[in-house]
Design a protein around this motif. Structure first.
Motif, mmCIF file in Angstrom:
data_model
loop_
_atom_site.group_PDB
_atom_site.id
_atom_site.type_symbol
_atom_site.label_atom_id
_atom_site.label_comp_id
_atom_site.label_asym_id
_atom_site.label_seq_id
_atom_site.Cartn_x
_atom_site.Cartn_y
_atom_site.Cartn_z
ATOM 1 N N VAL A 88 0.821 -1.216 0.000
ATOM 2 C CA VAL A 88 0.000 0.000 0.000
ATOM 3 C C VAL A 88 0.853 1.262 0.000
ATOM 4 C CG1 VAL A 88 -1.956 -1.082 1.184
ATOM 5 C CG2 VAL A 88 -0.170 0.049 2.522
ATOM 6 N N ILE A 89 0.240 2.343 -0.482
ATOM 7 C CA ILE A 89 0.812 3.684 -0.367
ATOM 8 C C ILE A 89 -0.276 4.567 0.231
ATOM 9 C CG2 ILE A 89 1.897 5.630 -1.547
ATOM 10 C CD1 ILE A 89 2.431 3.872 -3.912
ATOM 11 N N VAL A 90 0.100 5.392 1.183
ATOM 12 C CA VAL A 90 -0.804 6.407 1.717
ATOM 13 C C VAL A 90 -0.215 7.760 1.350
ATOM 14 C CG1 VAL A 90 -1.845 7.414 3.773
ATOM 15 C CG2 VAL A 90 -1.553 4.928 3.612
ATOM 16 N N LEU A 115 2.146 6.648 -11.154
ATOM 17 C CA LEU A 115 2.777 5.819 -12.185
ATOM 18 C C LEU A 115 4.265 6.143 -12.316
ATOM 19 C CD1 LEU A 115 0.024 5.855 -14.949
ATOM 20 C CD2 LEU A 115 0.747 3.892 -13.587
ATOM 21 N N TYR A 116 4.634 7.392 -12.080
ATOM 22 C CA TYR A 116 6.045 7.762 -12.105
ATOM 23 C C TYR A 116 6.748 7.274 -10.850
ATOM 24 C CZ TYR A 116 10.227 10.650 -12.700
ATOM 25 O OH TYR A 116 11.533 11.083 -12.846
ATOM 26 N N HIS A 117 6.038 7.362 -9.724
ATOM 27 C CA HIS A 117 6.623 6.977 -8.435
ATOM 28 C C HIS A 117 6.846 5.478 -8.346
ATOM 29 C CE1 HIS A 117 7.395 7.273 -4.114
ATOM 30 N NE2 HIS A 117 6.584 6.244 -3.964
ATOM 31 N N CYS A 118 5.921 4.688 -8.850
ATOM 32 C CA CYS A 118 6.043 3.223 -8.822
ATOM 33 C C CYS A 118 5.178 2.629 -9.920
ATOM 34 C CB CYS A 118 5.626 2.661 -7.456
ATOM 35 S SG CYS A 118 3.904 2.969 -7.036
ATOM 36 N N ASN A 119 5.581 1.521 -10.453
ATOM 37 C CA ASN A 119 4.829 0.904 -11.554
ATOM 38 C C ASN A 119 4.100 -0.361 -11.114
ATOM 39 O OD1 ASN A 119 6.939 -0.866 -11.256
ATOM 40 N ND2 ASN A 119 7.921 -0.383 -13.222
ATOM 41 N N ASP A 120 4.052 -0.616 -9.816
ATOM 42 C CA ASP A 120 3.376 -1.820 -9.319
ATOM 43 C C ASP A 120 2.087 -1.440 -8.597
ATOM 44 O OD1 ASP A 120 4.830 -0.536 -7.384
ATOM 45 O OD2 ASP A 120 5.387 -2.356 -6.296
ATOM 46 N N LEU A 121 1.102 -1.003 -9.387
ATOM 47 C CA LEU A 121 -0.206 -0.648 -8.843
ATOM 48 C C LEU A 121 -1.224 -1.700 -9.253
ATOM 49 C CD1 LEU A 121 -0.218 3.162 -9.727
ATOM 50 C CD2 LEU A 121 0.186 2.151 -7.472
ATOM 51 N N SER A 122 -2.236 -1.917 -8.415
ATOM 52 C CA SER A 122 -3.237 -2.934 -8.725
ATOM 53 C C SER A 122 -4.002 -2.555 -9.993
ATOM 54 C CB SER A 122 -4.216 -3.092 -7.561
ATOM 55 O OG SER A 122 -5.132 -2.027 -7.519
ATOM 56 N N GLY A 123 -4.500 -3.579 -10.691
ATOM 57 C CA GLY A 123 -5.208 -3.342 -11.944
ATOM 58 C C GLY A 123 -6.695 -3.609 -11.867
ATOM 59 N N ILE A 124 -7.213 -3.810 -10.668
ATOM 60 C CA ILE A 124 -8.624 -4.167 -10.526
ATOM 61 C C ILE A 124 -9.555 -3.084 -11.049
ATOM 62 C CG2 ILE A 124 -10.445 -4.530 -8.786
ATOM 63 C CD1 ILE A 124 -8.523 -6.272 -7.247
ATOM 64 N N GLY A 126 -9.099 -1.150 -13.495
ATOM 65 C CA GLY A 126 -8.902 -0.892 -14.907
ATOM 66 C C GLY A 126 -7.701 -0.013 -15.210
ATOM 67 N N VAL A 127 -7.495 0.215 -16.490
ATOM 68 C CA VAL A 127 -6.324 0.944 -16.961
ATOM 69 C C VAL A 127 -6.309 2.388 -16.476
ATOM 70 C CG1 VAL A 127 -5.143 1.760 -19.039
ATOM 71 C CG2 VAL A 127 -6.154 -0.523 -19.010
ATOM 72 N N GLU A 128 -7.481 3.003 -16.383
ATOM 73 C CA GLU A 128 -7.542 4.434 -16.081
ATOM 74 C C GLU A 128 -7.453 4.746 -14.591
ATOM 75 O OE1 GLU A 128 -11.054 5.816 -17.943
ATOM 76 O OE2 GLU A 128 -10.393 5.303 -19.976
ATOM 77 N N ARG A 129 -7.646 3.742 -13.726
ATOM 78 C CA ARG A 129 -7.639 3.998 -12.281
ATOM 79 C C ARG A 129 -6.774 2.994 -11.527
ATOM 80 N NH1 ARG A 129 -14.068 5.303 -11.082
ATOM 81 N NH2 ARG A 129 -14.390 6.672 -12.868
ATOM 82 N N PRO A 130 -5.563 2.784 -11.957
ATOM 83 C CA PRO A 130 -4.720 1.782 -11.294
ATOM 84 C C PRO A 130 -4.479 2.130 -9.825
ATOM 85 C CG PRO A 130 -3.386 3.198 -12.708
ATOM 86 C CD PRO A 130 -4.824 3.505 -13.010
ATOM 87 N N GLY A 131 -4.724 1.154 -8.958
ATOM 88 C CA GLY A 131 -4.457 1.326 -7.539
ATOM 89 C C GLY A 131 -5.495 2.088 -6.750
ATOM 90 N N ALA A 147 -3.704 0.954 -3.484
ATOM 91 C CA ALA A 147 -3.280 -0.449 -3.473
ATOM 92 C C ALA A 147 -2.205 -0.699 -4.524
ATOM 93 C CB ALA A 147 -4.473 -1.369 -3.726
ATOM 94 N N LYS A 148 -1.142 -1.412 -4.131
ATOM 95 C CA LYS A 148 -0.042 -1.698 -5.061
ATOM 96 C C LYS A 148 -0.168 -3.062 -5.714
ATOM 97 C CE LYS A 148 4.069 -0.083 -4.121
ATOM 98 N NZ LYS A 148 5.366 0.200 -3.454
ATOM 99 N N ASN A 149 -1.115 -3.873 -5.270
ATOM 100 C CA ASN A 149 -1.357 -5.159 -5.921
ATOM 101 C C ASN A 149 -2.823 -5.544 -5.725
ATOM 102 O OD1 ASN A 149 -1.532 -6.732 -3.315
ATOM 103 N ND2 ASN A 149 0.609 -6.064 -3.184
ATOM 104 N N ASP A 150 -3.274 -6.537 -6.487
ATOM 105 C CA ASP A 150 -4.695 -6.892 -6.464
ATOM 106 C C ASP A 150 -5.144 -7.448 -5.117
ATOM 107 O OD1 ASP A 150 -4.702 -6.058 -9.057
ATOM 108 O OD2 ASP A 150 -5.055 -8.023 -9.958
ATOM 109 N N ARG A 151 -4.302 -8.195 -4.455
ATOM 110 C CA ARG A 151 -4.669 -8.751 -3.153
ATOM 111 C C ARG A 151 -4.924 -7.620 -2.150
ATOM 112 N NH1 ARG A 151 -0.335 -11.989 0.412
ATOM 113 N NH2 ARG A 151 0.490 -9.867 0.423
ATOM 114 N N ALA A 152 -4.038 -6.643 -2.153
ATOM 115 C CA ALA A 152 -4.212 -5.494 -1.263
ATOM 116 C C ALA A 152 -5.478 -4.721 -1.623
ATOM 117 C CB ALA A 152 -2.984 -4.584 -1.346
ATOM 118 N N HIS A 153 -5.728 -4.578 -2.913
ATOM 119 C CA HIS A 153 -6.910 -3.852 -3.379
ATOM 120 C C HIS A 153 -8.182 -4.518 -2.861
ATOM 121 C CE1 HIS A 153 -8.529 -1.104 -6.703
ATOM 122 N NE2 HIS A 153 -9.591 -1.587 -6.080
ATOM 123 N N GLU A 154 -8.266 -5.830 -3.025
ATOM 124 C CA GLU A 154 -9.455 -6.564 -2.587
ATOM 125 C C GLU A 154 -9.667 -6.418 -1.083
ATOM 126 O OE1 GLU A 154 -8.547 -10.430 -3.977
ATOM 127 O OE2 GLU A 154 -9.259 -10.063 -6.034
#
Length: 302
Positions: A88-90, A115-124, A126-131, A147-154
């Motif tokens: 996660v990022i806050v 996207l510049y800060h990190c490229n590992d954002l969740s994709g749940i 969609g493309v326009e709202r990663p993380g 959220a930086k990954n899908d598990r965290a997002h869920e």
């Protein structure tokens, strides 16, 4: 599909491009000006220019064109990162920044910066709202979890659904609130008289806001609001509903208000269970300088 708006007396002499930018959610003034040039906006069924001055009773009709696919770009925009790990990022979002790209706001958003800060954002989302798990309005400052990954997002979405995420805001509202504490339990949906706004409506989704008074000023009150639910514009709509709209709110507040760039609202506190460790995390940030200066101004008036 055509949308329509009947001009009120409070709209008198307002430029048509400014009027539409105020009433159409997520529409910028430059975007509206583009629609006017393409003859997508009519006043009383006639083509007008951006500087047309609205008259009471004017019928403004517009057609929003189909959005073009967005190409997200990473942008080197400074981020105020309050916390970050592999899940996660806050961040502390500044007032004036849109959370994710949309028509009229393709660049300069929080997502572009992330996207510049990190490229590992969740994709749940969609493309326009990663993380992006939840949003705060463009002109609202404060804390947002990403959220930086899908598990965290869920996990974070589940916590929001369970109402276990702690979200506290501070706001300056018009008038003197008589009660030191209160709960507003009123459903929120699209305003049946103005589709560009939200309102308390019988068929709306459940919405609960708790508030407590922090300080009284002449004509204004500083309050802390705790969200139990997270509907669009919830605090702004609920405070208007009890006749204490936010200061500086161009959509839900009165015209005579404090001279602010948007509503006086700051997301000061955020607490949630870490999606991987289960540890409770809580963060707080002070409001931005212009917010604290406004509070000092109100104190000085007292």
């Amino acid at each position: 599909m055509n949308e329509q708006y009947q001009a009120k007396d409070t709209d008198q002499s307002k430029r048509v491009d400014k009027l539409l930018a105020d009433i159409i959610e997520d529409a910028s003034r430059s975007q509206v000006q583009g629609w006017l040039k393409e003859n997508l906006v009519l006043v009383n069924d006639e083509v007008v220019k951006s500087n047309y001055k609205i008259q009471e009773g004017d019928t403004v009709t517009w057609t929003i064109p189909e959005p073009k696919p967005l190409e997200l770009k990473a942008e080197n925009i400074e981020l105020d990162v309050v916390y970050e790990d592999r899940d996660v990022i806050v961040v502390n979002k500044p007032s004036g920044m849109v959370v994710h790209p949309a028509a009229g706001h393709e660049n300069g958003t929080l997502v572009n910066a992330l996207l510049y800060h990190c490229n590992d954002l969740s994709g749940i989302n969609g493309v326009e709202r990663p993380g992006i798990v939840h949003r705060i309005d463009k002109d609202t400052s404060g804390l947002l979890m990403v959220a930086k990954n899908d598990r965290a997002h869920e996990s974070l979405v589940a916590q929001l659904m369970e109402k276990s995420v702690e979200r506290k805001y501070i706001a300056v509202v018009h008038g003197s609130i008589a009660h030191e504490y209160g709960t507003i339990d009123a459903p929120i949906g699209r305003d049946t008289k103005d589709r560009q706004r939200m309102a308390v409506v019988d068929e709306g989704r459940d919405a609960v806001t708790h508030f407590r008074v922090l300080e009284h000023f002449p004509e204004f009150t500083l309050v802390e609001c705790t969200l139990e639910t997270g509907r669009t514009h919830q605090i702004r709509v609920h405070m208007r509903y009890i006749n204490h709209p936010l200061a500086g709110d161009p959509k839900y507040g009165p015209r005579k208000t404090l001279d602010l760039n948007g509503q006086a609202l700051h997301a000061k506190s955020l607490g949630f269970e870490h999606p991987a460790t289960g540890k409770w995390l809580k963060f707080e940030v002070e409001p931005p300088e212009d917010f604290t200066e406004m509070i000092q101004y109100l104190k000085n008036r007292s």
